[in-house]
Scaffold this active site. Structure first.
Site, PDB file in Angstrom:
ATOM      1  N   ARG A   1       0.859  -1.185   0.000  1.00 52.42           N
ATOM      2  CA  ARG A   1       0.000   0.000   0.000  1.00 52.42           C
ATOM      3  C   ARG A   1       0.897   1.238   0.000  1.00 52.42           C
ATOM      4  NH1 ARG A   1      -3.622  -2.696  -1.468  1.00 52.42           N
ATOM      5  NH2 ARG A   1      -5.698  -2.941  -0.554  1.00 52.42           N
TER       6      ARG A   1
ATOM      7  N   GLU B   1      -3.797   7.562  -4.906  1.00 53.95           N
ATOM      8  CA  GLU B   1      -4.061   6.789  -6.117  1.00 53.95           C
ATOM      9  C   GLU B   1      -5.376   7.285  -6.687  1.00 53.95           C
ATOM     10  OE1 GLU B   1      -3.921   2.578  -5.450  1.00 53.95           O
ATOM     11  OE2 GLU B   1      -1.896   2.653  -4.646  1.00 53.95           O
TER      12      GLU B   1
ATOM     13  N   HIS C   1      -1.269   0.250  -9.603  1.00 51.47           N
ATOM     14  CA  HIS C   1      -1.876  -0.719  -8.677  1.00 51.47           C
ATOM     15  C   HIS C   1      -2.469  -1.920  -9.434  1.00 51.47           C
ATOM     16  CE1 HIS C   1      -3.852  -1.080  -4.446  1.00 51.47           C
ATOM     17  NE2 HIS C   1      -3.612  -2.280  -4.950  1.00 51.47           N
TER      18      HIS C   1
HETATM   19  C1  DGY Z   1      -5.970  -5.978  -2.617  1.00 50.39           C
HETATM   20  O1  DGY Z   1      -6.770  -6.881  -2.851  1.00 50.39           O
HETATM   21  O2  DGY Z   1      -5.858  -5.462  -1.508  1.00 50.39           O
HETATM   22  C2  DGY Z   1      -5.095  -5.558  -3.719  1.00 50.39           C
HETATM   23  O3  DGY Z   1      -4.331  -4.456  -3.402  1.00 50.39           O
HETATM   24  C3  DGY Z   1      -5.883  -5.314  -4.988  1.00 50.39           C
HETATM   25  O4  DGY Z   1      -4.976  -5.485  -6.018  1.00 50.39           O
END
Ligand code: DGY
Length: 327
Positions: A240, A269, A288
């Site tokens: 993240r 983002e 992402h």
């Molecule tokens: C999640 O599922 O948390 C991922 O970051 C999506 O790609």
């Protein structure tokens, strides 16, 4: 079951939608836009619904839960990460929250390897140069970068995804270090050595992040920790954005405190096109896409649908993030 209504905040893979749309007792509204519903529309759409099927692009907080109303039975997120959801707010209202662990592990590990290799070997910069007509000759010093083969890789967060990354790296003859609060017995299987954080930062050529965003992990990689890394090292983040202090990272990349960054996640983002990260030649930024394999996305959509349906039936969610709602 009496008639129930759900709001699905985006078009998701059909396999997941079919499970919901095939239920005669469910009336589903799907937001048709390519972009998430604007906040004020979302607040209207959730009014009176029984179930919410959402993505990590939606902020699920007190305001939204109040707008939905006390009949809301389930929040089902098509993602494993749930940092966009105020879990305490859902739990206070006894609303179970579902997520999709496991099914995106391999896809995310594949992307991490691609990003790590691509960052080391300047893939994006080199491909952009070819497209822009800047391939003039074979350059003895052009686009050179560090070897992954034989390097030291430090994994922070040797959980499901960290382990899947470690398994792949075994083929690269790397020395594998990892940092978790407690050692993971599964580390033996991949030949990873548990070290303290400072050792990992000081000795790794590549540092790869695989832990969730929580209030405790915000800016886990900060200016001080970046300074502990090798000046030749690369930071890889497919977790993240906010687990890294991005301002400190930009500074570190500019000043040569570290050499490279490969980021699949950023703050915010989407990252605005004028963000300084995007003008740094030593930063590779992706939008992402860690879980963006067709199979992973289909499984995520299906799993989120199963969580939603269980919640609507008043059953325990197969994957519930806040099981304390069940007492
Ligand atoms: C999640 O599922 O948390 C991922 O970051 C999506 O790609």
């Amino acid at each position: 079951m009496s008639q129930q209504t759900v709001f699905i905040t985006r078009l998701v893979p059909q396999k997941g939608l079919d499970l919901i749309l095939g239920e005669p007792t469910i009336q589903a509204e799907i937001w048709p836009g390519e972009l998430p519903p604007p906040r004020e529309i979302l607040l209207q759409k959730v009014q009176g619904i029984d179930g919410l099927y959402c993505l990590l692009t939606e902020k699920i907080d007190d305001e939204l839960l109040d707008a939905a109303g006390s009949q809301l039975k389930v929040v089902s997120q098509m993602a494993v990460g749930v940092d966009n959801i105020d879990m305490a707010a859902c739990t206070r209202r006894h609303i179970p929250v579902g997520n999709t662990p496991g099914v995106l592990t391999e896809a995310t590990a594949d992307l991490t390897l691609a990003l790590l290799l691509g960052t080391a070997r300047q893939l994006v910069r080199a491909a952009e140069a070819v497209k822009a007509g800047r391939w003039r000759t074979w350059e003895p010093m052009g686009y050179t970068g560090p070897d992954v083969y034989g390097s030291t890789v430090g994994i922070i967060g040797l959980g499901r995804i960290g382990l899947a990354v470690a398994r792949r790296l075994q083929g690269f003859n790397v020395r594998l270090l990892y940092y978790n609060r407690r050692p993971n017995p599964a580390a033996e299987e991949v030949g990873a050595t548990w070290v303290d954080l400072d050792t990992l930062l000081a000795e790794s050529d590549f540092v790869s992040l695989h832990f969730p965003s929580t209030p405790d992990t915000k800016h886990f990689i900060n200016a001080e920790r970046l300074r502990k890394m090798k000046p030749t090292a690369a930071l890889i983040n497919t977790a993240r954005g906010d687990v890294v202090d991005q301002i400190a990272l930009i500074e570190a990349l500019r000043e040569g405190i570290i050499a490279y960054a490969g980021l699949d996640v950023t703050t915010p983002e989407p990252l605005p096109a004028d963000n300084p990260l995007l003008s740094l030649p030593n930063a590779t930024v992706l939008p992402h896409i860690g879980s963006a394999s067709i199979t992973a996305r289909e499984k995520m959509a299906t799993m989120a649908a199963e969580n939603l349906l269980a919640g609507l039936r008043g059953e325990r969610l197969p994957n519930c993030v806040n099981p304390s709602v069940y007492g």
